[in-house]
Design a protein around this motif. Structure first.
Motif, PDB file in Angstrom:
ATOM      1  N   TYR A  77       0.822  -1.219   0.000  1.00 55.80           N
ATOM      2  CA  TYR A  77       0.000   0.000   0.000  1.00 55.80           C
ATOM      3  C   TYR A  77       0.854   1.266   0.000  1.00 55.80           C
ATOM      4  N   GLY A  78       1.824   1.306  -0.900  1.00 55.14           N
ATOM      5  CA  GLY A  78       2.668   2.490  -1.020  1.00 55.14           C
ATOM      6  C   GLY A  78       3.695   2.640   0.084  1.00 55.14           C
ATOM      7  N   ASP A  79       3.950   1.575   0.825  1.00 57.84           N
ATOM      8  CA  ASP A  79       4.877   1.638   1.962  1.00 57.84           C
ATOM      9  C   ASP A  79       5.943   0.535   1.865  1.00 57.84           C
ATOM     10  N   PRO A  80       6.732   0.520   0.782  1.00 55.84           N
ATOM     11  CA  PRO A  80       7.798  -0.480   0.693  1.00 55.84           C
ATOM     12  C   PRO A  80       8.876  -0.204   1.730  1.00 55.84           C
ATOM     13  N   TYR A  81       9.691  -1.202   1.969  1.00 56.63           N
ATOM     14  CA  TYR A  81      10.779  -1.020   2.928  1.00 56.63           C
ATOM     15  C   TYR A  81      11.762   0.037   2.429  1.00 56.63           C
ATOM     16  N   ASP A  82      12.144   0.931   3.311  1.00 56.66           N
ATOM     17  CA  ASP A  82      13.090   1.996   2.980  1.00 56.66           C
ATOM     18  C   ASP A  82      14.310   1.874   3.884  1.00 56.66           C
ATOM     19  N   PRO A  83      15.442   1.381   3.346  1.00 53.41           N
ATOM     20  CA  PRO A  83      16.631   1.195   4.187  1.00 53.41           C
ATOM     21  C   PRO A  83      17.209   2.506   4.717  1.00 53.41           C
ATOM     22  N   LYS A  84      16.782   3.628   4.138  1.00 53.22           N
ATOM     23  CA  LYS A  84      17.283   4.918   4.615  1.00 53.22           C
ATOM     24  C   LYS A  84      16.569   5.375   5.882  1.00 53.22           C
ATOM     25  N   ASN A  85      15.447   4.753   6.171  1.00 59.09           N
ATOM     26  CA  ASN A  85      14.682   5.115   7.368  1.00 59.09           C
ATOM     27  C   ASN A  85      15.247   4.365   8.573  1.00 59.09           C
ATOM     28  N   GLN A  86      16.152   5.005   9.276  1.00 59.79           N
ATOM     29  CA  GLN A  86      16.833   4.362  10.403  1.00 59.79           C
ATOM     30  C   GLN A  86      15.889   4.075  11.570  1.00 59.79           C
ATOM     31  N   ILE A  90      14.198  -3.252   9.226  1.00 54.80           N
ATOM     32  CA  ILE A  90      13.417  -4.287   8.537  1.00 54.80           C
ATOM     33  C   ILE A  90      12.581  -5.119   9.502  1.00 54.80           C
ATOM     34  N   ALA A  91      13.104  -5.406  10.681  1.00 53.48           N
ATOM     35  CA  ALA A  91      12.358  -6.223  11.646  1.00 53.48           C
ATOM     36  C   ALA A  91      11.082  -5.516  12.101  1.00 53.48           C
ATOM     37  N   VAL A  92      11.117  -4.187  12.146  1.00 56.95           N
ATOM     38  CA  VAL A  92       9.935  -3.411  12.522  1.00 56.95           C
ATOM     39  C   VAL A  92       8.978  -3.318  11.335  1.00 56.95           C
ATOM     40  N   TRP A  93       9.539  -3.021  10.164  1.00 54.93           N
ATOM     41  CA  TRP A  93       8.706  -2.887   8.949  1.00 54.93           C
ATOM     42  C   TRP A  93       7.921  -4.167   8.677  1.00 54.93           C
TER      43      TRP A  93
END
Length: 238
Positions: A77-86, A90-93
């Motif tokens: 829904y427009g919310d892919p994982y973003d590795p720049k978002n510290q 990934i475990a939270v996403w």
């Protein structure tokens, strides 16, 4: 929950990439391409970076050229994982975007395809997407499946598969190492009623089929070999 390989080589997302179009299908936005008259469809289930990855859409375009109607849903829904978002590792996403949700979201997509006159559906899952595909294959909601460098798929999952399955894995992969893929192969070999193929690509790493550099000829060659294997599997079993 997942290792760093899951997040390496993130693609530069481009909502305008590909030759297809985005439309609503089964309640999800989806990149679609292919003849509307086709009776065979392929569902491409993305990795954590989602459906706007240019290499993934390029693969969808290639599959459509072989006569399939191809669908790449936006499971996030427009919310892919973003590795720049510290602040959101990934475990939270992944708590917000579990593959179990992806499986449930796939059901109305499958029904929407059937309503278009599609009579056979194949599904290929990359990384995160492979877990969605294995659930579809366990419930026989698809007619054939392909894993490309799977994540989170277990031996017990594979034991439950009811449709032809090809597993394309990487030699260098902490998410699904060759040892695990060999176990998949043994399980599938014990199920003669299920056609299967397990292939490990030498010198490749997790994500190589969709997160390759277009400037690296050897990486492109390895990805294209996997794409051909995937397509051949669907041509044979759909």
């Amino acid at each position: 929950m997942s290792g760093p390989q899951c997040c390496e080589n993130p693609p530069t997302l481009n909502p305008k990439s590909g030759s297809g179009r985005v439309e609503k299908l089964g309640g999800l936005d989806a990149y679609v391409i292919g003849s509307p008259d086709s009776t065979r469809a392929i569902l491409l289930v993305s990795d954590v970076f989602g459906y706007e990855a240019p290499n993934l859409r390029k693969l969808a375009d290639k599959v459509a050229e072989s006569g399939f109607y191809v669908v790449v849903p936006d499971y996030f829904y427009g919310d892919p994982y973003d590795p720049k978002n510290q602040d959101r590792p990934i475990a939270v996403w992944i708590k917000d975007h579990g593959a179990d949700k992806g499986f449930e979201q796939s059901k109305p997509v499958v029904e929407a395809l059937k309503s278009k006159g599609i009579t056979s559906i194949g599904a290929a899952g990359m990384c995160w997407g492979a877990k969605v595909v294995v659930e579809l294959a366990k419930d026989a909601l698809i007619q054939a499946g392909v894993f490309l460098h799977p994540s989170f798929v277990t031996v017990d999952d594979v034991k439950g598969v009811k449709v032809p399955l090809a597993v394309l894995g990487a030699e260098i992969d902490h998410m699904s190492p060759p040892e695990l893929l060999k176990q998949f192969e043994e399980v599938l070999a014990s199920k003669p009623e299920v056609k299967s193929c397990v292939k490990i690509f030498p010198k490749t790493t997790h994500g190589w089929t969709v997160r390759y550099s277009t400037d690296d000829p050897s990486a492109v060659k390895a990805a294209e070999e996997a794409h051909k294997d995937m397509l051949d599997w669907f041509v044979t079993h759909l």
